[in-house]
Motif scaffolding. Structure first.
Motif, PDB file in Angstrom:
ATOM      1  N   ALA A 490       0.816  -1.211   0.000  1.00 20.95           N
ATOM      2  CA  ALA A 490       0.000   0.000   0.000  1.00 20.95           C
ATOM      3  C   ALA A 490       0.850   1.262   0.000  1.00 20.95           C
ATOM      4  O   ALA A 490       0.427   2.303  -0.529  1.00 20.95           O
ATOM      5  N   LEU A 491       2.074   1.206   0.580  1.00 18.42           N
ATOM      6  CA  LEU A 491       2.904   2.402   0.739  1.00 18.42           C
ATOM      7  C   LEU A 491       3.211   3.095  -0.594  1.00 18.42           C
ATOM      8  O   LEU A 491       3.025   4.314  -0.703  1.00 18.42           O
ATOM      9  N   PRO A 492       3.698   2.402  -1.633  1.00 18.09           N
ATOM     10  CA  PRO A 492       3.980   3.109  -2.897  1.00 18.09           C
ATOM     11  C   PRO A 492       2.728   3.716  -3.539  1.00 18.09           C
ATOM     12  O   PRO A 492       2.803   4.754  -4.194  1.00 18.09           O
ATOM     13  N   ILE A 493       1.569   3.079  -3.326  1.00 17.85           N
ATOM     14  CA  ILE A 493       0.324   3.631  -3.870  1.00 17.85           C
ATOM     15  C   ILE A 493       0.003   4.955  -3.183  1.00 17.85           C
ATOM     16  O   ILE A 493      -0.345   5.955  -3.823  1.00 17.85           O
ATOM     17  N   LEU A 494       0.177   4.971  -1.843  1.00 16.63           N
ATOM     18  CA  LEU A 494      -0.112   6.194  -1.098  1.00 16.63           C
ATOM     19  C   LEU A 494       0.908   7.287  -1.412  1.00 16.63           C
ATOM     20  O   LEU A 494       0.560   8.488  -1.446  1.00 16.63           O
ATOM     21  N   GLU A 495       2.150   6.894  -1.617  1.00 18.84           N
ATOM     22  CA  GLU A 495       3.159   7.893  -1.984  1.00 18.84           C
ATOM     23  C   GLU A 495       2.824   8.542  -3.325  1.00 18.84           C
ATOM     24  O   GLU A 495       2.955   9.759  -3.497  1.00 18.84           O
ATOM     25  N   ILE A 519      -0.815  11.912   5.869  1.00 17.78           N
ATOM     26  CA  ILE A 519      -1.417  10.582   5.713  1.00 17.78           C
ATOM     27  C   ILE A 519      -0.899   9.661   6.795  1.00 17.78           C
ATOM     28  O   ILE A 519       0.321   9.579   7.039  1.00 17.78           O
ATOM     29  N   GLY A 520      -1.853   8.912   7.397  1.00 22.87           N
ATOM     30  CA  GLY A 520      -1.493   7.877   8.342  1.00 22.87           C
ATOM     31  C   GLY A 520      -1.930   6.522   7.783  1.00 22.87           C
ATOM     32  O   GLY A 520      -3.057   6.373   7.285  1.00 22.87           O
ATOM     33  N   LEU A 521      -1.031   5.508   7.880  1.00 21.87           N
ATOM     34  CA  LEU A 521      -1.292   4.194   7.300  1.00 21.87           C
ATOM     35  C   LEU A 521      -1.153   3.102   8.348  1.00 21.87           C
ATOM     36  O   LEU A 521      -0.151   3.074   9.087  1.00 21.87           O
ATOM     37  N   LEU A 553       3.753  11.244   5.295  1.00 25.34           N
ATOM     38  CA  LEU A 553       3.087   9.943   5.202  1.00 25.34           C
ATOM     39  C   LEU A 553       3.699   9.068   6.264  1.00 25.34           C
ATOM     40  O   LEU A 553       4.883   8.697   6.187  1.00 25.34           O
ATOM     41  N   VAL A 554       2.905   8.715   7.273  1.00 26.81           N
ATOM     42  CA  VAL A 554       3.419   7.989   8.422  1.00 26.81           C
ATOM     43  C   VAL A 554       2.788   6.606   8.478  1.00 26.81           C
ATOM     44  O   VAL A 554       1.550   6.478   8.438  1.00 26.81           O
TER      45      VAL A 554
END
Length: 565
Positions: A490-495, A519-521, A553-554
Motif C-alpha cells: 500500500a505504501l507506494p500507492i499512497l506515496e 497521511i497515516g497508514l 506519510l506515516v
C-alpha cells in the motif's frame, strides 16, 4: 315382336340340324328295316327334310332369322308341310312316331320362341297352329280308312292336349320365374335404396366426423394458444414480480432471456447492451443457444450488428429465409427466421435483442411477448437508476460524490470480516488536508469546497484503480481502504497519491491554491492484529505526522503510541 339375338338363333339352328339328321336317318331306317313299304313317301319326305335343312342353313347365314316375323312364317310353313306328310304315313310305322315327336318340338318352339311369354302372342300362335292341325285332320280323314279315324283323332287330340299342357307348364314356370325375379329385383332395389341411404348416412357421418375432427384440431389449437398465452402471462407476471424486487440490471436481463427460452423455446435468444445502461460503463452480452459455433461467431460480430441496427433507427426487423444470408453468424445452422428488437430508454437506444428459430413461421403470431418483456426491463432500468440515485444520496457525500462516513461503516465491516475470515491483508489510510482553516479564511469557503473535491476525486481515483474504496470521513478528512494489500504494497500507492495531491494546483478566481495532506497508514494483520481498531491506528499515525511537520506519510509504528503517552 323384337328381333332375337344372334346367339339364340345359332343355338336353335344347331338343334334343327340335329332334328333334320334325325328325321333323315329315321326315314332311311324305316325303309331299310321295312317298317314301311311306301318308298315314294320316304324319298319325298327325306327330300323335303333336306330342303328345309338347306333353307334353314342359308337363312341363318343370311341373317334373316333375326327378323321374328320371317322366322315365325318359315316355321309355320315347315310345320304345315310336315303335318301334310304325317297324313300319308301308316299307323304302324315308326316313322309316324318320330314325325309326331318332331312336330311336337317344332310346335312348342313355334309357340314359345320369341314370344317373351306374352300371353297374347302365345294365344295367337296357338290359333295359327290350328291351320296345319286342321289340314292334317282333313287329309287323314280323306286318305285313311274309316276304321282308323277314331284312333287317329284320339292320337291327334292327345298330341294337342300334351302340347297345350307343356305350353301352360312353361308359361307357369316362366310366370313363377318372373315373379321370383321381380321379387329379387324389388329386394335388390330395396337393398340398393338401403345401401344408398346407408352410404348417404355414412357420408353424413363422415362429414360430421371431419367437422368434429376439424373442431377438435381447432379446439386443440385454441387450447394450445390459451396455454401458451397463460404461460406468457405467468412468465410476465414472474418477470414483473422479480423486477419489482431486484435492482441488478444484469440479473434482470438474464431472467428475461431465461424466461423467453423457457416459454417460447427459440433456438437463439441474445442481448447486447452498451455501457450507458451500466453503472460501471461496461457493456453486457448474453447469448443463449444450443449452437456453440453460432454463439462464438455472434460474440465476435454482436457489437457490429448492434451498431448497424442502431444506425438504421429501426425498432424491429424481421428476417426470414434467404434474408438471413446477410448474417455471417448464422453459418450452417438451420435458422429460418430471426427478429431484431431495439432496447430503448428515454428515446435513446442502449441495446438490442436477437431471437431466432428453425421455424419459418415462428413469429407469425406476433412479437408482443418479447416487446412486453423489454418494456418490463426498461421499467426496471429506470427503477434501478432511480434507486441507485436515491442510494447514492444516502451513501455518498453530497459535495464530493464519494462514500460518506455512515456507509463507510458498512463497507469497512464487510471488508474487515472477509479479511479476518480469509486471513487476507487489509490496509487503511486516513489523511487530512493541511491548514485547511487557513485556506477557507484566505480564499473563502467556495475555494475550500473546490480543494475538498479535488482531494476526494484523487482519493476515489486511486481506490477504483486498486480495487478499494474511498470515503469522506469528516470535514477535511478522507479514508482510502485497500483490501488485499499489506503496508509494503500500500505504501507506494499512497506515496503516488500523495505526490499527485501535492502537485495538483487548485485554480480559484485567478488564484492558485497549493494543497498538501498528512497521511497515516495502518495494516492488518502485519501491524494491527485487530480490525476493529485499524481506523483508529491510521488516525493516530496521521496525527503523529501532523505533530512532526505536516505533509508527511506515516506508517503505524510503536512511536505513535509513545507520542500519545
Amino acid at each position: 315382336m323384337q328381333d332375337i339375338t344372334e346367339n339364340l338363333i345359332k343355338n336353335y339352328t344347331v338343334y334343327h340340324k340335329i332334328f333334320y339328321v334325325f328325321m333323315v336317318l329315321l326315314t332311311v331306317l324305316s325303309r331299310v328295316m321295312k317298317f314301311t313299304d311306301n318308298t315314294p313317301v320316304c324319298v319325298t319326305f327325306a327330300t323335303v327334310v333336306f330342303v328345309f335343312a338347306l333353307l334353314d342353313s342359308v337363312f341363318y347365314h343370311m341373317g334373316v332369322f333375326k327378323n321374328m316375323k320371317f322366322l315365325t312364317t318359315f316355321r309355320l310353313i315347315e310345320i304345315t308341310t310336315y303335318s301334310i306328310f304325317v297324313s300319308f304315313v301308316p299307323y304302324e310305322g315308326v316313322l309316324l312316331v318320330g314325325m309326331f315327336m318332331i312336330l311336337f318340338l317344332l310346335a312348342l318352339e313355334f309357340i314359345i320362341l320369341g314370344s317373351h311369354y306374352d300371353k297374347g302372342t302365345i294365344l295367337v300362335r296357338k290359333m295359327m297352329l290350328l291351320i296345319p292341325m286342321f289340314i292334317n285332320l282333313c287329309l287323314s280323314l280323306q286318305f285313311r280308312r274309316e276304321t282308323f279315324w277314331f284312333c287317329y283323332v284320339l292320337v291327334l287330340a292327345i298330341f294337342v292336349v300334351t302340347l297345350l299342357f307343356v305350353t301352360e307348364l312353361l308359361e307357369y314356370s316362366n310366370d313363377a320365374h318372373e315373379a321370383y325375379y321381380t321379387q329379387l329385383v324389388l329386394e335388390r332395389n330395396d337393398i340398393q335404396d338401403k345401401n344408398a341411404k346407408l352410404e348417404e348416412y355414412q357420408e353424413k357421418v363422415k362429414n360430421v366426423n371431419e367437422r368434429v375432427n376439424y373442431q377438435k384440431i381447432e379446439l386443440a389449437r385454441v387450447v394450445n394458444d390459451l396455454e401458451q398465452a397463460n404461460r406468457e402471462i405467468e412468465s410476465q407476471t414472474e418477470i414483473m414480480r422479480y423486477m419489482a424486487s431486484s435492482f441488478d440490471i444484469n440479473k434482470n436481463i438474464n431472467v428475461i432471456v431465461d424466461a423467453i427460452m423457457d416459454v417460447k423455446n427459440p433456438k437463439l435468444c441474445a442481448v447486447y447492451m452498451d455501457g450507458a445502461v451500466n453503472s460501471d460503463n461496461r457493456g453486457i452480452c448474453i447469448i443463449k443457444t444450443d449452437y456453440a459455433s453460432m454463439e462464438r461467431r455472434l460474440r465476435k460480430d454482436f457489437e457490429k450488428i448492434y451498431s448497424d441496427f442502431a444506425e438504421s433507427r429501426k425498432t424491429t426487423e424481421l428476417l426470414v429465409g434467404d434474408e438471413l444470408k446477410e448474417l455471417r453468424f448464422i453459418g450452417e445452422t438451420n435458422i429460418k427466421s430471426l427478429v431484431k428488437l431495439a432496447m430503448i430508454n428515454d428515446n435513446k437506444q442502449y441495446g438490442m435483442m436477437l431471437i431466432a428459430s428453425n421455424e419459418e413461421n415462428f413469429f407469425d403470431k406476433g412479437i408482443s411477448y418479447y416487446e412486453t418483456c423489454l418494456v418490463e426491463y426498461n421499467v426496471s432500468v429506470k427503477s434501478t437508476k432511480l434507486y441507485l440515485q436515491t442510494q447514492d444520496m444516502a451513501r455518498k457525500d453530497g459535495l464530493t460524490q464519494i462514500y460518506n462516513r455512515v456507509y463507510f461503516g458498512q463497507l469497512f465491516a464487510a471488508a474487515a470480516e472477509e479479511a479476518t475470515k480469509k486471513q487476507q491483508p487489509l490496509s487503511v489510510a486516513l489523511f487530512d488536508i493541511d491548514k485547511f482553516k487557513n485556506i477557507n479564511d484566505t480564499y473563502g469557503h467556495l475555494a475550500g469546497d473546490k480543494v475538498i473535491k479535488m482531494v476526494a476525486s484523487i482519493d476515489d481515483k486511486f481506490a477504483r484503480a486498486h480495487g478499494g474504496f474511498a470515503c469522506r470521513y469528516g470535514g477535511e478528512e478522507f479514508l482510502l481502504v485497500l483490501p488485499g494489500y499489506d503496508e509494503t504494497q500500500a505504501l507506494p500507492i499512497l506515496e503516488e497519491m500523495h505526490k499527485e495531491i501535492q502537485t495538483t494546483i487548485v485554480q480559484y478566481d485567478d488564484k492558485e491554491i497549493p494543497v498538501n495532506v498528512c497521511i497515516g497508514l495502518s495494516a492488518y494483520p502485519t501491524i494491527c492484529r485487530d480490525t476493529n481498531i485499524l481506523v483508529n491506528r491510521a488516525d493516530k499515525s496521521m496525527y503523529y505526522g501532523k505533530k512532526h511537520g505536516r505533509g508527511r506519510l506515516v506508517v503505524d509504528n510503536p512511536a505513535v503510541d509513545d507520542m500519545q503517552s
